[in-house]
Design an enzyme around this catalytic site. Structure first.
Site, short mmCIF file in Angstrom:
data_model
loop_
_atom_site.label_atom_id
_atom_site.label_comp_id
_atom_site.label_asym_id
_atom_site.label_seq_id
_atom_site.Cartn_x
_atom_site.Cartn_y
_atom_site.Cartn_z
N ARG A 185 2.96 0.82 3.46
CA ARG A 185 3.40 -0.45 4.02
C ARG A 185 3.65 -1.46 2.91
NH1 ARG A 185 0.97 -1.87 8.25
NH2 ARG A 185 -0.24 0.04 8.55
N ARG B 44 -10.65 3.29 6.65
CA ARG B 44 -11.27 2.08 6.15
C ARG B 44 -10.67 1.61 4.82
NH1 ARG B 44 -12.76 -0.51 9.76
NH2 ARG B 44 -14.28 -1.67 8.50
N GLU B 45 -9.86 2.42 4.19
CA GLU B 45 -9.29 2.07 2.89
C GLU B 45 -8.46 0.79 2.96
OE1 GLU B 45 -6.00 4.45 1.21
OE2 GLU B 45 -7.37 4.83 -0.45
N GLN C 227 -7.82 -2.96 0.67
CA GLN C 227 -6.51 -3.34 0.16
C GLN C 227 -6.13 -4.75 0.63
OE1 GLN C 227 -4.58 0.08 1.82
NE2 GLN C 227 -4.47 1.15 -0.14
N GLY D 100 7.93 13.06 -5.13
CA GLY D 100 7.90 11.62 -4.91
C GLY D 100 7.15 10.89 -6.02
N THR D 101 7.49 9.62 -6.21
CA THR D 101 6.87 8.81 -7.26
C THR D 101 6.47 7.43 -6.75
OG1 THR D 101 9.09 8.11 -7.98
CG2 THR D 101 8.09 9.97 -9.14
N GLY D 102 6.36 7.25 -5.44
CA GLY D 102 5.97 5.96 -4.90
C GLY D 102 4.46 5.78 -4.90
N THR E 262 0.84 -1.19 0.00
CA THR E 262 0.00 0.00 0.00
C THR E 262 0.88 1.24 0.00
OG1 THR E 262 -0.15 0.35 2.41
CG2 THR E 262 -1.60 -1.33 1.44
N CYS E 263 0.25 2.38 0.20
CA CYS E 263 0.98 3.64 0.17
C CYS E 263 2.06 3.71 1.24
CB CYS E 263 0.02 4.81 0.38
SG CYS E 263 -1.28 4.92 -0.85
#
Length: 441
Positions: A50, A116-117, A121, A192-194, A47-48
């Site tokens: 982790r 809750r997102e 995921q 950033g590009t992650g 995820t963004c």
């Protein structure tokens, strides 16, 4: 079978490193299954903020070798040194695996507690693994239980009822600070590009923002905007973009950062207020930026403070649900772990019975007397197996299943082999369309 996980999160390392580690994550899952003697199943949760790898191995002694192989593969895909990769991941085994995943899925391990997102995921991570054939039955049960726990927390508590995320809260704050709330008129520079930056781009588009420029010190901005839109910046074009920006958002956490003196020089001729949103744990922007005239600085701490404070009662209730679910999962798993031993004992006993019945039939033939003897022996064997079976369940519930297996070997010479299940053997979750990169961000 033994569950384990390798966990790298925003709580321990910077977001740019998390993003680098997760490069090629889909290949890691398949690689882990290349040697079935080490790993029988793998699910990757990226995820963004982790990157977590969940695995199942037939034997505990495989854990170190499995971890080393995964670290080497991640190093090759990410370009990071193996020692750096190894330090970035913490390893969990046993009950810690389920407790952590259930906590994550319920939103209790998020920067904005209760978001809750993450539940979606976690669910999509399992679906992807099933599509790719890397999810073992044990991992399917683990992730299904995690999703059910997240649903229970959502249904039984007020935690995260608004479905917030770090980026959405930050953008809400920026809206409140702006003289003009219309994002379609704003010029934004993203650092950033992650995956974190990818999620930011998605939310900016949802709010109608079309003038977005992206800078990465690693030079990946061009590739990043090719699939997401926006304008790629380099060291030469960055100053002009920052000078004209209404909002700049830091998502990289790289070693280089925007210094206050540098920003003051670049913005010397600007008259509009600049809102700087620093979402990197290691800070993309010098904290002194917030002291500059005409600059409003928002940080992760600002986001946490601005996010709705969930009631202590809701948090306690959610934690109780997670704890209870993790305990129940482990108890069920421990009970399952002696199934092979129980089957082996029954098979051994029935083989002895069948051998004796062959002798009876050889002497007396298929007579009524022989049938009566067989009926009596089978009834006796069933009664004899009852207590060992019940005792096996009791020992498993107390985490002593290994003692039971050792006793069978010592008393009867029975070797209990743990089966290595086919990853595709159990797929109770519907195979939905695999998530897109934007959905996974």
């Amino acid at each position: 079978m033994v569950l384990f996980s390798l966990v790298a999160t925003h709580a321990d390392i910077d977001l740019e490193t998390v993003a680098q580690l997760s490069n090629g994550s889909s290949e890691v899952a398949s690689f882990a299954l290349a040697d079935s003697q080490l790993v029988s199943g793998t699910v990757v949760l990226a995820t963004c903020n982790r990157y977590e790898i969940y695995g199942e191995t037939p034997h505990a002694e495989n854990l170190e070798a499995a971890r080393s192989a995964l670290v080497a593969q991640i190093s090759g895909l990410s370009g990071l040194n193996e020692q750096v990769v190894s330090r970035a991941f913490s390893t969990r085994t046993g009950p810690e695996v389920s407790r952590h995943l259930f906590t994550v899925s319920a939103g209790l391990d998020s920067a904005v507690v209760g978001e809750r997102e993450i539940a979606g995921q976690v669910r999509r991570a399992l679906i992807t693994a099933q599509h790719e054939g890397t999810a073992s039955p044990g991992l399917v049960r683990l992730f299904q239980a995690a999703s059910k726990t997240a649903k229970d927390v959502g249904a039984q508590t007020a935690l995260g009822s608004r479905g917030l995320s770090i980026v959405s809260v930050a953008l809400d704050l920026a809206t409140d600070l702006s003289e003009n709330a219309d994002w379609s008129t704003k010029k934004v520079v993203v650092f950033g590009t992650g995956a974190y930056a990818g999620a930011t781009m998605s939310l900016l588009r949802e709010r109608g923002c079309t003038d977005v420029s992206v800078y990465s010190s690693s030079g990946r901005a061009g590739t990043f905007v090719a699939t997401r839109g926006g304008t790629a910046l380099d060291a030469e074009t960055l100053p002009a973009a920052v000078a004209a920006a209404d909002v700049m958002i830091g998502c990289s956490g790289s070693d280089t950062r925007v210094e206050a003196a540098e920003l003051a020089k670049v913005r010397a001729a600007s008259t509009q207020t600049l809102i700087a949103i620093d979402l990197a744990l290691t800070h993309d922007f010098d904290p002194a930026v917030g002291e500059l005239d005409g600059v409003e600085l928002l940080t992760l701490e600002s986001v946490r403070l601005a996010a709705p404070q969930e009631q202590a009662e809701s948090l306690a209730q959610a934690s109780t649900i997670v704890s209870g679910a993790a305990t129940a999962f482990e108890q069920e798993r421990e009970a399952r772990s002696v199934d092979s031993a129980i089957v082996a004992l029954r098979r051994h006993t029935m083989n002895v019975l069948d051998a004796e019945m062959e002798k009876v039939r050889a002497r007396h033939g298929c007579t009524a007397a022989a049938e009566e003897v067989e009926f009596a022996l089978r009834r006796m064997v069933k009664q004899l197996l009852h207590i060992p079976t019940v005792r096996a369940r009791e020992l498993a519930a107390n985490g002593q299943q290994d003692d039971y297996v050792a006793a069978l070997e010592a008393l009867y010479g029975i070797q209990v082999e743990q089966p290595v299940p086919s990853p595709a053997a159990e797929c109770p979750v519907d195979h939905q369309q695999a998530p897109t990169q934007a959905e996974s961000a």
